[in-house]
Design a protein around this motif. Structure first.
Motif, short mmCIF file in Angstrom:
data_model
loop_
_atom_site.label_atom_id
_atom_site.label_comp_id
_atom_site.label_asym_id
_atom_site.label_seq_id
_atom_site.Cartn_x
_atom_site.Cartn_y
_atom_site.Cartn_z
N ASN A 1 55.11 66.23 102.50
CA ASN A 1 55.63 65.52 103.25
C ASN A 1 54.46 65.23 104.32
O ASN A 1 53.67 66.16 104.58
CB ASN A 1 56.88 66.01 104.41
N GLY A 2 53.85 63.97 104.98
CA GLY A 2 53.42 64.04 106.09
C GLY A 2 51.45 63.81 105.72
O GLY A 2 50.81 63.60 106.37
N MET A 3 51.53 63.92 104.76
CA MET A 3 49.84 64.24 103.73
C MET A 3 49.63 62.47 103.66
O MET A 3 48.31 62.26 102.92
CB MET A 3 49.87 64.44 102.46
N LYS B 1 46.57 65.15 103.11
CA LYS B 1 45.70 65.14 104.50
C LYS B 1 44.37 63.52 104.59
O LYS B 1 44.02 63.22 105.28
CB LYS B 1 44.89 66.27 105.57
#
Lengths: 278, 608, 235
Positions: free
Chosen positions: C40-42, C211
């Motif tokens: 998540n969040g990548m 990222k």
């Protein structure tokens, strides 16, 4: 009692006719079209023109639709389109457009009061009480409008796209729906409806360059308490319009004149979603 | 490049003696006052007559600008307060006759009525959770109701024709010109000083991001209401002048149309500029009076067209256009522009101790027990129990939709949870609003950097301190006191050299750091950080991580953080709580969580 | 070399000033199923949203079947034959199953063909056409989403974490359906996932996203696939 009841129903019908175009625009575009009053005035003058040219008063209605539609489409293209992300500015800009419409009308006609030939004169006796035939016809017209708009939204593919844009614009775009086009069409239709409403109320009120403004506020308040549902608008028209008739009858028309605005403000304070069931 | 600029400014402007904007304002105001003094001697009687009215209108336009241009409240209702002042005067003079005492009484009555009305409007329009549109709607309803009330007064209020023929303060047109002119200049100067003072910046902060202000512990509803009441009083004073001067009042002055006309003048002059609306009002009203006779409709049409064009193409109005042109011209002829920014100085704040919990508190910092959150039938959180102590960094992890952000919201706003109790430093948060939770010692940083884009970095920090260090209402103090923790963040991330830059030009990483510093400026005991590293580079992540570990240790802060970057979590946390489908599935040390098969399965998506 | 349907070259994008996707290259050929894997969040969802035109592209370009779509609007991209299945709020809950599908039909795609596709993939939906989408169970809603994307005659599917909260039995059925439909009409498919077994079963290739940048890739038939992905996703 019977006249009050009939007043109540016909007032609700008139409010519904006057507000539905504004509701459509608010539902799809999430912005308040303050030119709605100006467009109503335009419709009123369409009826005046029909009378002046010696045409049947019924012709005034489609004439108003055409005028309103053309003006609405150009307003959307030139002004409103760039204000989608600035809803408060959109209120001001459309108010400015309303001023422009009013001044052009004043230049073409004049500042004075005009009259349009009513499509129907006379009264009908209801339970022994005489009542204006035209006001009764407006009930039928409001019903027709409600059913027609509902069918158009439910039954046609453009209507389906419009509902999709109302519910979730991003998702609709991802499925290939051109939401810009839907907005244009909606604004045009909403403007046309405003003008038609203006033509329809000419037998009840005199026609002057400011005739729409008084209606704008009522329509605006009704739309705010109705969210984006035509059904809620019908409920709101009956409740608030009814309250207006009752207050006018028992406390005078001056207090009646502020009933809708005051009541709507209170309703929204208690229940921000108003009459919509969400 | 911008950083280099700031340094250069700092080195060149410091030694120069301070010839401040305040001095310049006094000079300008004096020149204008002299202008007001001599103008009637050179003008025909008609122009003097009209300009008195225009200047009265300009004072109300000024209040509309403060409300709309600075505070962001689009108001259609200033006309109602104007009418309150005017009708109070007309009624007192009509039924009591004229005397100096009555004139004074009329002024007080007008102000009292306007303030009472404004209080009602503020109560309706600025409650916790009211939308900007709703506030506008209420200000729109106000003039409609006031107009109807004036009509319903019948012969007593003169109904639709209003009141006329009452005796008023016996002054010549010239005398009125001087009186109103001086009042307008003083009012504008005061408004100018207020809006550029530290407290005035707060108005812009509220307009830009009211939610952030609330989470900085500021009661924005009260601030808005106070400004609104003051503006109503000024409107009533204008009405009093109007009735005294014109000796006639009519219901139109209360109406929605006049209310929108004020907005048109402000928009054309330039919202949020003060001078623009004042000059705009005077020019437009004066020109209207001159042209009304010859081209009444065409003139209004032109105003309408210009108004729409300005809203669409020049939302900031015409004055900024003029001043930009002046700047351009000055550049061309080579006159150096005086430096606008006064350097802001950072200072170490002494401990204010104004938070309810003191430093000496014992026991857990945060206790969450049995917390539940439901949206209708959907259960987002259930049976959440955990504690966290001072000096601890607790990470909340879990897949999307596990309820992490919801849990943060429940801790920072007492009205959000559906069940259970939360206490901060031993105090139950009950149903406290976010600003009251801040007083208990909660500081919250949002997921997307949540700063005030059009304020400078220094101003953002000042606003964050506003709860503890009241802001100056009449000047730029040039000082911002920060507690050591916030100071450390500012220095470590290099924000101290960006103090005079607008926050919107900061890099994403610096914005995140600024928001963290703003939260720390609140001197919280428990801080909630929602994905503090989202969108940051590797180096920025490491820096933030180091700062947080240090803060927890030296300041004994309790830090609760939501994070997806598990590497980061592993580096800084003292404890990890794993949320899955609204429940805590694991609450343990970093090692326990890293080696847990359960957590692996939650993350790998291979079922429960 | 098979024909490339979707080509992403040097794409950077994000929200406001935050760059989430950094200089990313990705090509998907006709008939190819590719999964982007990441925590998540990548930036997984952000990637799909920028391809679909919802987010501004800071730099780089995207093309769909030889048409440049870097600056196109979502509806234009959809009309080029891209069917996008977002992770959240992907259905009109108050519209019926049929209306949800009809909304996505453009131009050449007819309702009869759509019905045929639904019959092949999720026959149970044909009995529920008049039911409101919001009244379907969570798993059924996911199937309706898939049915919609498969019945509009798309050339390219973009699917955002369809397996989240899905039962394993339904997931294996889904694998079969996606592969059959791919073989049938030479679809290109780009999935975004965290579910390792599903990724291995459904896709030809996988790409690891870290990222906003691609940190690794491979063929799902490689023996070390599970270890590589697991190392990337887990702590």
């Amino acid at each position: 009692m019977v006249p009050v009841l009939l007043d109540l129903i016909t007032t609700a019908a008139i409010l519904y006719i006057v507000s539905s175009g504004l509701l459509l625009v608010f539902g799809v575009m999430k912005l308040i079209n303050f030119a709605h009053g100006g467009l109503m005035t335009l419709g009123g003058y369409a009826a005046v023109m029909a009378t002046a040219m010696g045409l049947s008063p019924w012709i005034g209605i489609p004439l108003a639709a055409i005028f309103g539609g053309i003006v609405g489409l150009s307003m959307e293209r030139v002004v409103v389109r760039s204000l989608y992300n600035r809803p408060l500015d959109a209120i001001l800009a459309t108010w400015g457009l309303s001023i422009i419409i009013g001044q052009i009308i004043t230049l073409v006609f004049d500042r004075g009061v005009h009259f349009a030939e009513p499509p129907i004169r006379g009264v009908i006796s209801i339970l022994g009480e005489p009542y204006s035939t035209y006001r009764l016809i407006l009930i039928a017209f409001a019903l027709l409008l409600g059913v027609g708009l509902t069918l158009a939204l439910r039954g046609t593919s453009l209507g389906l796209s419009t509902r999709a844009v109302i519910m979730n614009e991003d998702l609709a775009r991802g499925l290939g729906i051109n939401s810009g086009l839907v907005r244009s069409v909606t604004f045009t239709l909403g403007s046309g409806l405003a003008a038609v409403a203006g033509a329809l109320i000419t037998p009840l009120s005199s026609v002057d360059p400011n005739m729409g403004i008084a209606w704008l506020i009522s329509a605006f308040m009704l739309v705010l308490v109705s969210g984006s549902s035509l059904y809620s608008l019908a409920v709101a028209s009956i409740v608030l319009g009814g309250a207006q008739v009752v207050v006018s009858n028992y406390f005078g028309s001056v207090l009646g004149g502020m009933t809708i605005a005051a009541l709507a403000a209170v309703i929204l304070r208690i229940r921000p979603q108003g009459f919509s069931y969400e | 490049m911008s950083e280099a600029n700031v340094k250069e400014v700092a080195s060149t402007s410091l030694p120069r003696p301070h010839f401040g904007p305040l001095t310049r304002m006094v000079i300008v105001a004096s020149i204008v006052l002299i202008g007001v003094g001599v103008a009637p001697l050179f003008m025909d009687a008609y122009s003097v007559n009209v300009l008195v009215r225009s200047m009265i209108y300009a004072t109300i336009a000024l209040t509309v600008d403060i409300l709309w241009g600075y505070l962001g409240v689009l108001t259609f209702g200033q006309s109602a307060f104007f009418a309150a002042g005017a009708y109070a005067t007309a009624l007192v003079f009509t039924y009591g006759g004229f005397s100096a005492e009555y004139a004074f009484a009329a002024l007080l009555i007008g102000i009292a009525v306007a303030v009472a009305l404004a209080g009602l409007v503020a109560f309706l329009a600025f409650w916790h959770g009211a939308s900007a549109l709703y506030a506008s709607v209420i200000t729109l309803v106000l003039p409609i109701i006031v107009t109807q009330l004036l009509f319903s007064g019948g012969t007593y209020t003169g109904s639709s024709s209003g009141l006329t023929g009452f005796e008023t303060i016996p002054l010549s047109s010239e005398a009125w010109f001087w009186a109103v002119g001086v009042w307008l200049v003083l009012l504008t100067a005061a408004a100018w000083m207020y809006t550029r003072s530290d407290a005035g910046r707060l108005l812009i902060a509220i307009r830009e991001n009211e939610q952030r202000c609330k989470y900085l512990g500021l009661n924005t509803s009260n601030i808005k209401a106070a400004i609104f009441l003051i503006c109503a009083a000024i409107g009533a004073i204008a009405g009093w002048m109007y009735a005294n001067y014109t000796m006639v009042v009519a219901p139109e002055i209360a109406g929605f149309t006049f209310g929108t006309e004020l907005l048109i003048w402000v928009a054309l002059g330039g919202r949020g500029t003060l001078f623009g609306p004042v000059i705009g009002t005077i020019i437009i009203d004066y020109a209207s009076a001159q042209l009304q006779g010859d081209f009444p409709f065409v003139w209004k049409l032109v105003i309408g067209i210009v108004f729409v064009s300005v809203i669409v193409a020049l939302p900031r109005g015409i004055l900024p256009l003029v001043s930009n042109a002046a700047d351009w011209f000055r550049d061309r002829i080579g006159i150096a522009q005086p430096q606008q920014h006064s350097q802001l100085q950072l200072r170490q704040a002494s401990r204010s101790g104004r938070n309810i919990i003191g430093v000496e508190s014992r026991g857990p910092a945060l206790v969450v027990s049995g917390v539940e959150k439901r949206f209708g039938s959907l259960e987002v959180l259930s049976g959440i129990d955990f504690e966290a102590t001072y000096g601890e960094i607790v990470s909340l992890v879990g897949p999307n939709g596990a309820g992490k952000t919801t849990l943060m919201t429940c801790i920072a706003d007492g009205s959000k949870r559906s069940g259970g109790t939360i206490s901060i430093g031993g105090h139950d948060i009950a149903h406290r609003t976010p600003e009251e939770c801040v007083r208990l010692g909660v500081g919250r940083k949002f997921q997307m950097a949540n700063v005030f884009d059009s304020l400078t970095v220094g101003e953002c920090l000042q606003i964050a301190r506003a709860r503890l260090d009241p802001l100056s209402k009449w000047q730029k103090s040039g000082v911002c006191s920060l507690p050591p923790s916030a100071m450390r963040v500012v220095r470590a991330t290099g924000l101290h050299s960006d103090l005079n830059l607008p926050a919107q030009v900061l890099s994403h990483g610096k914005k995140q750091a600024l928001e963290l510093a703003m939260v720390l400026a609140l001197e919280p005991k428990v801080i909630l950080l929602d994905e503090p590293t989202a969108g940051l580079t590797k180096a920025e992540r490491t820096l933030i991580g180091t700062i947080l570990t240090e803060l927890a240790k030296t300041e004994q802060l309790c830090i609760l953080l939501v994070e997806h970057d598990l590497e980061f979590v592993r580096e800084i946390s003292s404890r990890v709580i794993v949320l899955h489908q609204g429940r805590i599935v694991l609450n343990g040390s970093v090692d326990e969580v890293v080696n847990s098969e359960l957590v692996k399965s939650v993350y790998a998506g291979s079922g429960h | 070399m098979t024909e490339v349907v979707l080509a992403v070259n040097g794409l950077s994008s994000g929200y406001g000033q935050a760059t989430v996707i950094r200089n990313l290259d990705l090509k998907i050929a006709r008939g190819e199923i590719v999964t982007v894997v990441g925590k998540n969040g990548m930036g997984k969802s952000t990637l799909l949203k920028s391809i679909m035109g919802y987010l501004p592209k800071f730099s780089g370009s995207v093309s769909m079947a030889q048409h440049a779509i870097t600056d196109s609007h979502p509806h234009q991209i959809a009309r080029l034959g891209v069917a996008y299945v977002p992770q959240e709020k992907a259905l009109f809950q108050d519209l019926t199953v049929e209306e949800n599908i009809r909304l996505a039909l453009r131009g050449s795609a007819s309702w009869n063909e759509a019905k045929a596709a639904i019959g092949r993939c999720f026959p149970f939906l044909l009995q529920r056409l008049q039911q409101k989408a919001g009244t379907l169970s969570g798993g059924e809603q996911k199937m309706l989403l898939m049915a919609r994307s498969l019945s509009v005659g798309a050339k390219m599917l973009l699917i955002d974490e369809i397996t989240e909260g899905m039962q394993p039995s339904i997931i294996s059925n889904l694998v079969k359906i996606i592969k059959t439909e791919r073989d049938r009409s030479d679809l290109g498919v780009l999935l975004v996932e965290q579910n390792i077994p599903f990724t291995r079963a459904v896709s030809d290739r996988y790409v690891l996203l870290d990222k906003g940048e691609i940190s690794g890739s491979g063929n799902t038939r490689d023996p070390d696939t599970h270890e590589k992905i697991a190392a990337h996703i887990c702590l």
